[in-house]
Write an enzyme that holds these catalytic residues in place. Sequence first.
Site, PDB file in Angstrom:
ATOM      1  NE  ARG A  45     -42.730  42.015  83.973  1.00  0.00           N
ATOM      2  CZ  ARG A  45     -42.365  41.749  82.745  1.00  0.00           C
ATOM      3  NH1 ARG A  45     -41.105  41.977  82.345  1.00  0.00           N
ATOM      4  NH2 ARG A  45     -43.200  41.252  81.868  1.00  0.00           N
ATOM      5  CB  ALA A  47     -43.822  33.017  83.570  1.00  0.00           C
ATOM      6  CG  ASP A 228     -48.330  35.249  84.416  1.00  0.00           C
ATOM      7  OD1 ASP A 228     -48.668  35.958  83.458  1.00  0.00           O
ATOM      8  OD2 ASP A 228     -47.466  35.577  85.250  1.00  0.00           O
ATOM      9  CG  ASN A 238     -50.376  36.433  79.532  1.00  0.00           C
ATOM     10  OD1 ASN A 238     -49.305  36.261  80.123  1.00  0.00           O
ATOM     11  ND2 ASN A 238     -50.487  37.279  78.524  1.00  0.00           N
ATOM     12  CE  LYS A 239     -49.441  41.692  83.512  1.00  0.00           C
ATOM     13  NZ  LYS A 239     -49.388  41.674  84.994  1.00  0.00           N
TER      14      LYS A 239
END
Lengths: 332, 332
Positions: A45, A47, A228, A238-239
Amino acid sequence: MQRTIDWVDDQIHLIDQTRLPDELVILRVAALDPLIDAIARLAVRGAPALGVAGGLGVALLARLHPGDEAAVRDGAARLRAARPTAVNLAWGVDRALARLSDGPDAVLAEALAIRDEDIAACAAMATRGADLVEGLVARRPIRVMTICNTGALAAVERGTALGVVGELFARGILEEALPLETRPLLQGSRLTAWELTQMGAPFRLLVDGAAASVLARGLADVVLIGADRVTANGDTANKVGSFALALAARHAGVPFLVVAPESSVDLATPDGAAIHIEERGSDEVLAFRGIRSAPEGTRTLNPAFDVTPASLITAIVTDHRVVRTDRGETPG
Amino acid sequence: MQRTIDWVDDQIHLIDQTRLPDELVILRVAALDPLIDAIARLAVRGAPALGVAGGLGVALLARLHPGDEAAVRDGAARLRAARPTAVNLAWGVDRALARLSDGPDAVLAEALAIRDEDIAACAAMATRGADLVEGLVARRPIRVMTICNTGALAAVERGTALGVVGELFARGILEEALPLETRPLLQGSRLTAWELTQMGAPFRLLVDGAAASVLARGLADVVLIGADRVTANGDTANKVGSFALALAARHAGVPFLVVAPESSVDLATPDGAAIHIEERGSDEVLAFRGIRSAPEGTRTLNPAFDVTPASLITAIVTDHRVVRTDRGETPG
C-alpha cells in the site's frame, strides 16, 4: 536494506505489510491474482509503492502472455481496479501498458524506470520538504506529527512525508515524531512505528482522537501527511483522519504540509468533490488485529479516505516543486 | 433490567464493563481495594456512575469501620484519588462522607439518594435534551453522532448523551446513531454499540478519524457528548477525541451539545486551562486485549481527556437547565 517492492528473478518481491511489526515476510508474486490480492488486503500500500506495483504487474502480465495483447490488457484492467481511489496504481499500469507493442522487455524496462524514478523522487521530496520545514518552523529541535504510513514501506525507499521526518532526523533537528496510530488498519502503529524504530528516531505514538488536543496544547510544530491523490486546485485525498488533522492544525496555527510525488497530482480532477471515496468492509472497524471489539451484527461506516480542502493546506511538496497553497498557488 | 451499579445485600454490585460486549459479568464488591481497582481499570466508568460509586464506596467503608472515623476518611481519600479528572467521583465521596457523624445507616441513605437522584436526573436530561435536539434540527428523521459511552453503562440507568439518543429513538425520530469507536479503550465499540444493540436502535460504528469527514459530508445532524467536567465558563473536559469532534461539527455547521448532570458542573474551576488532564499508560495504545500492534519499546502520548472550549459548544444540557453557550450563556 530490503526494498518494499522490487523485481527479482522474474518475480515481484514485496514486503507483506500485514505481517509487520511482528515479522518481516517477503511475498514472491509470479501471477496476477496474488498481486491483486496483495493490493486489496493492503499487503502492499502507499501511493508510490502502488505505482511501482502497477508497472511491475503489467510487466509480469506481458511476460506471462507473450503475444497475447488481449490477455495483458484484460489483466491490466483488473489490476487497475484493485484500489479505486489510488491514482498511482492506475498511473503505473497505464505507463507500463503504453510500451506493450514494443514487447515484454520494453514493458519491464518501463516498470523498472518507474521504480528508479520513485527512488529519486523520494530523495528529492525529503530534501525539499525538510528545507521547507526548516523555513516554516522557528523552534529547534522540531516536533512533527504525521498520520498513516508514508515511509519507505509506502514507496520503494525512504517514502514521502516520513522521508522528510527521516531527513530532519538525519540533519539532527528532530526532537520527536508524533505518529498517529491510524485506525482502522493501524498503519501508524504497525508500520510507521516500526520504521521509526529501525531509524532510531525518537517518537511517541498516539491515538487518532488525541491529535487535535495535542496540537492545541502546542506539542507539535508541523504536520506532514502523504497523499493518495492531489487535485488541480490542491484538494488532497489521503487516509481517513487527515481532514480532522488539518482542521486541528489550522486551529492550532501549525503548518500542514502534503508531501507526494508529482505522479499523485491528478490535474484531470478539478477538485475534491470529484473524488470517489472508497468505502471498505466492516471487519476492519469491528475487529482489532483479529480480536472482535463490537457486538455481533454491528454495521459500520468505513470510508478509507477523506478529502482535505486546499484552504487548510499550507503547501504541497512534490519531487519537482513546492506549491504554496497558503499563498493561493494551485498545482494545476 | 440490570442496573450498572447498585447496592445489593450490603455489597456494591456493578457490571464489569471490561468484559463487554462478550459477556455480562457482575462484580460483587465488599471491600475498598477491589472498588479502587474496578475504578482504575475502568470496569466502572462514566461520570454519573462514578458519583454513585464514590457514595456507595463511602457507605461500604462506614459499615466496615463502624466508629473508626479516621479509617473511613483515610479510605475515602484513597477512593477519591482513583480517577483524578472525574469530578463526580470526588463529589459522591464527599457527599456521603458529610453524613459520617450520623452513622453508617445515614451514610448509606445518602449514597442511595445519590443513586436515585441520578436515575431521575438521567430521565430529565433525556427529555430536555431530546426537546432541544428537536428544536435545533430541522431534518426528520435525525442522525446523531456521539463519542465514548454515555449510556446506561455510564450511569445507573439510561445515561446522559446516549440517553438522549434513546429518547429520540423512543419518539420515533432517530434515523441512526453514529457512535465513534473511541480509542484507546473502545468504549464506543464495546459499550455504546452493545447498548444500541440492546435498544434495537439503528446505528453504524465508525473510527474516530472518520468523524470529521463524515460530518463534512453532511451525514449527521447533531453531535451529542457527555462530560467529565464542565467548568464555570462552559469549557468541557471529556473523553479524548471530543475536541476534534467539536472542531469538525463547527466546520460542518452541525450543533454540538454536551449532556451532563448538574453534578458534573464544577463552578469552582473557572475554565478549561485549570483542568488537569490525566495521562494514562502506554499499554492502552500499544495493545488491545493482549494483542500488541506496535513494535516493542514504543513510547506513547496518551491523554485520557481533552478540553473543548465553550466557544465550540452550542449548548450544555443538564438535569436542571439548558445553558445556551452559543448565545453567550455560561454555567457559572
